[in-house]
Design an enzyme around this catalytic site. Structure first.
Site, PDB file in Angstrom:
ATOM      1  N   SER A  22      -7.553  -7.004  -1.043  1.00 63.04           N
ATOM      2  CA  SER A  22      -6.672  -7.439   0.040  1.00 63.04           C
ATOM      3  C   SER A  22      -7.483  -7.410   1.318  1.00 63.04           C
ATOM      4  CB  SER A  22      -5.483  -6.485   0.150  1.00 63.04           C
ATOM      5  OG  SER A  22      -4.878  -6.555   1.424  1.00 63.04           O
TER       6      SER A  22
ATOM      7  N   TYR B  18      -4.954   2.906   1.634  1.00 61.47           N
ATOM      8  CA  TYR B  18      -4.873   1.580   1.033  1.00 61.47           C
ATOM      9  C   TYR B  18      -6.158   0.793   1.295  1.00 61.47           C
ATOM     10  CZ  TYR B  18      -3.208  -3.146  -0.004  1.00 61.47           C
ATOM     11  OH  TYR B  18      -3.066  -4.420  -0.521  1.00 61.47           O
TER      12      TYR B  18
END
Length: 327
Positions: free
Chosen positions: A164, A191
């Protein structure tokens, strides 16, 4: 690459590249209903020259059965199988790999799509790792390593791993990857670290495979911002807006105006995964980072994911974590 763009859908990719789909065995993690992986599997099943086998890996059959049913409806000739996999538990990863070896003698394409995003509270896996790192990277590292014999058995095998643009929020924190056992935990840094690990893993896998002369390619993919995907549905709007403001502030410190990505549909979101899985033009770009169905320019990537020494260090660290050496 062909005429693919950010608006291309998965169905368009597989129909354009149908000759690269035909007869192959695909293994896909995280294909629960409403996920990018599920949409990719359905797109593959809908190709006019379909795959021979799709093996779907996940924790709960009930969440994947609707996907199996949809694939069967699209083409009942495709052998479609569910295998239990919990990426946050290394024992189940080993069991999963053993089950896959019973189902097929080769894996043409492994798509590492499963993951979790921005857990509000610090959690650890069954093996003691921060949960996002465990589910996004460590479990996939072990799974890929254990499936290497099946990947080597296939001509021109590929490993496609999802990342991502959230990777931009954090380098890999070698000195404190477990956030002082939660004392310094930040959901977005965690993350970002996990997504950075996905990129580093891919570049090092590609390097090692090439060094050994293996016919194995590895690619890492940013699918886009897909608000309708399962992983995004688990986040509340307040958290997303807070993350957006924090990102804007961080860019402002660097004198850069942050422009949020325009969201994609889930059909568009799975396209880049499928380009990475199928496009012949990528063969000379082992280790490439893809975005919007094209190669993401290296000069636009953050410096830490281009650091070969960091990628090597993470690979060796990951081998220590799982207790096995690969390549």
């Amino acid at each position: 690459m062909e005429n693919f763009s950010r608006d291309t859908t998965g169905l368009e990719v597989v129909e354009t590249l149908k000759d690269q789909v035909a007869g192959k065995t695909f293994v896909i993690t995280g294909p629960s209903k409403d996920s990018l992986a599920a949409e990719a599997a359905f797109s593959l099943a809908s190709a006019s020259s379909p795959p021979a086998q799709i093996i779907l890996l996940g924790r709960t059959l009930s969440k994947i059965q609707p996907v199996i049913d949809r694939i069967t409806e699209a083409n009942a000739s495709i052998k479609t199988t569910f295998v239990n996999l919990d990426l946050s538990n290394l024992n189940t990863v080993r069991n999963c790999a053993a089950e896959i070896a019973k189902l097929t003698s080769r894996v043409d394409v492994l798509i590492n799509s499963a993951g979790i995003m921005a857990l509000e509270n610090f959690q650890t896996s069954a093996d003691g790792f921060e949960m996002q790192l465990a589910a996004c990277h460590i479990g996939h590292f072990l799974l890929t390593g254990l499936l290497l014999p099946l990947l080597k058995a296939a001509p021109a095998a590929r490993v496609v791993t999802l990342t991502s643009m959230g990777y931009e929020s954090s380098d890999f924190l070698f000195d404190d990857y477990n956030f002082s056992e939660g004392k310094t935990y930040n959901r977005w840094l965690a993350y970002g670290q996990a997504k950075t690990a996905n990129v580093m893993f891919t570049t090092e896998l590609a390097r090692r495979a090439s060094a050994q002369g293996l016919d194995l390619k590895a690619y890492v993919v940013h699918p886009g911002v897909i608000l309708s995907s399962g992983i995004m549905k688990e986040l509340d709007m307040e958290s997303l807006m807070k993350a957006l403001e924090e990102t804007k502030a961080e860019y402002a410190k660097q004198g850069i105006e942050y422009v949020p990505e325009t969201p994609k549909s889930i059909e568009q979101g799975c396209a880049t995964m499928l380009v990475a899985s199928l496009a012949n033009e990528l063969s000379s770009h082992n280790g490439a980072f893809l975005r919007d169905s094209q190669i993401f320019a290296e000069e636009e990537q953050k410096p830490w994911v281009k650091d070969a020494e960091k990628a090597r260090k993470l690979w060796e660290l990951s081998e220590g974590w799982v207790g096995e050496k690969f390549l």
